[in-house]
Write a protein that holds these residues in place. Structure first.
Motif, short mmCIF file in Angstrom:
data_model
loop_
_atom_site.label_atom_id
_atom_site.label_comp_id
_atom_site.label_asym_id
_atom_site.label_seq_id
_atom_site.Cartn_x
_atom_site.Cartn_y
_atom_site.Cartn_z
N THR A 1 2.01 10.46 0.33
CA THR A 1 1.30 11.59 0.59
C THR A 1 1.88 12.62 -0.08
OG1 THR A 1 0.13 10.63 2.58
CG2 THR A 1 -0.39 12.89 1.88
N ALA B 1 2.64 4.39 10.03
CA ALA B 1 2.86 3.72 8.60
C ALA B 1 3.83 4.74 8.03
CB ALA B 1 1.89 3.15 7.82
N ASN C 1 12.74 2.16 3.10
CA ASN C 1 11.96 3.51 3.58
C ASN C 1 12.45 4.12 4.86
OD1 ASN C 1 10.50 3.50 1.28
ND2 ASN C 1 8.59 2.49 2.28
N ASN D 1 6.79 -3.75 11.91
CA ASN D 1 5.32 -3.93 11.48
C ASN D 1 4.68 -3.42 12.46
OD1 ASN D 1 3.04 -5.08 11.06
ND2 ASN D 1 3.71 -6.85 9.89
N ALA D 2 3.66 -2.21 12.47
CA ALA D 2 2.91 -1.50 13.87
C ALA D 2 1.87 -2.70 13.86
CB ALA D 2 2.47 -0.58 12.98
N VAL E 1 2.07 4.53 -1.18
CA VAL E 1 1.73 5.78 -1.92
C VAL E 1 1.90 6.79 -0.86
CG1 VAL E 1 0.31 6.93 -3.14
CG2 VAL E 1 -0.14 4.41 -3.11
N GLY F 1 0.87 -1.26 -0.14
CA GLY F 1 -0.09 0.17 0.06
C GLY F 1 0.84 1.11 -0.11
N GLU G 1 7.98 2.06 10.27
CA GLU G 1 8.00 1.70 8.90
C GLU G 1 8.42 0.32 8.62
OE1 GLU G 1 6.81 2.74 5.97
OE2 GLU G 1 7.63 1.17 4.96
N LEU G 2 7.58 -0.32 7.84
CA LEU G 2 7.82 -1.71 7.66
C LEU G 2 9.21 -1.98 6.75
CD1 LEU G 2 6.65 -4.73 7.78
CD2 LEU G 2 5.28 -4.29 5.79
N GLU H 1 3.48 8.39 13.68
CA GLU H 1 3.09 7.86 12.35
C GLU H 1 3.45 6.51 12.34
OE1 GLU H 1 3.39 9.66 7.70
OE2 GLU H 1 4.79 10.37 9.29
#
Ligand SMILES: C[S@@+](CC[C@H](N)C(=O)[O-])C[C@H]1O[C@@H](n2cnc3c(N)ncnc32)[C@H](O)[C@@H]1O
Length: 237
Positions: free
Chosen positions: A21, A50, A98, A145-146, A19, A17, A93-94, A48
């Motif tokens: 912002t 993710a 990133n 992984n949240a 994308v 997922g 963040e996974l 935050e």
């Protein structure tokens, strides 16, 4: 002006997922009235969950650093206020690449504002401040992984609380304490709905219940000036 890259590959969108912002949307979302008090507070915590490359966190930091500037009358004061602001921001963040960009983007946002203040005051860089900023960012921006609360090595995600202590001789002191994300989720405020959606949430992250699980990670840091947290001094037992 460089074009904003919001998608890296169709596969990453499908798998994660991913994308990002757009900056303009981030700014509009952070302009909401109910966020303004917290964006003006150096210590109100934001998570935050993710985080991607930090679209929201970098903008929150930029705004909090403007507040740090407004509240400061010397470079010494600014350094302490800026580090306090930095210590209030958390990201999960996974994806490893990133997370690396997230860390870098937070550092660049901090350093850019810091250099501007150094020039305004005509002072030289304080290596302790920069090292402390790196320590705080590394502790607060984590890979994991949240949804499961675990990182790529299947270890629990750990966050540090940087609790402000009474000032001593005009210096800001903090006490660092580590908690697993799991303990924060189960004993602190609910994060329902915050994981999958876009955005950042202001949360009193460390308001855990009185009968909460004890700090799960047995790392006890000594109280330190906020500009000295890079020393990561442990309490001797
Ligand atoms: C829609 S993007 C949003 C990124 C950023 N918040 C933004 O607004 O630009 C979602 C991000 O969440 C990450 N992600 C997906 N599942 C996750 C999970 N379970 N835990 C943590 N991060 C996750 C993805 O790798 C991706 O970077």
């Amino acid at each position: 002006m460089a074009e904003e890259r919001l998608i890296k590959s169709n596969k990453r969108v499908k798998d994660h997922g991913e994308v990002f912002t757009p900056k303009q949307i981030v700014k509009l979302m952070l302009d909401q009235d109910e966020l303004q008090d917290d964006l003006k507070s150096l210590t109100a915590t934001f998570l935050e969950p993710a985080a991607g490359e930090g679209a929201f966190l970098t903008e929150v930091l930029r705004r909090k650093l403007l507040m740090a500037k407004r509240l400061s009358h010397s470079m010494t004061e600014y350094e302490q206020h800026a580090l306090l602001a930095l210590s209030s921001l958390y990201g999960i963040e996974l994806l490893v690449d990133n997370t690396e960009r997230l860390v870098m983007n937070m550092y660049h946002t901090f350093y850019h504002a810091y250099i501007a203040e150094l020039q305004r005051y005509g002072e030289y860089e304080n290596k302790a401040t920069v090292s402390s900023a790196i320590t705080i960012i590394s502790a607060n921006m984590v890979q994991g992984n949240a949804l499961t609360g675990r990182n790529k090595d299947d270890q629990p995600i750990v966050f540090s609380e940087w609790r402000q202590l009474p000032e001593k001789r005009k210096a800001v002191w903090v006490q660092r304490t580590e908690y697993t994300f799991d303990a924060i989720i189960n004993d602190g405020p609910s994060l329902d709905g915050q994981i999958k959606g876009h955005g950042v949430e202001e949360l009193s992250l460390f308001e855990l219940d009185d009968n909460r699980v004890e700090e799960v990670v047995p790392m006890s840091y000594a109280p330190l000036k906020i500009t000295d947290v890079y020393k990561e001094k442990l309490i001797e037992t």
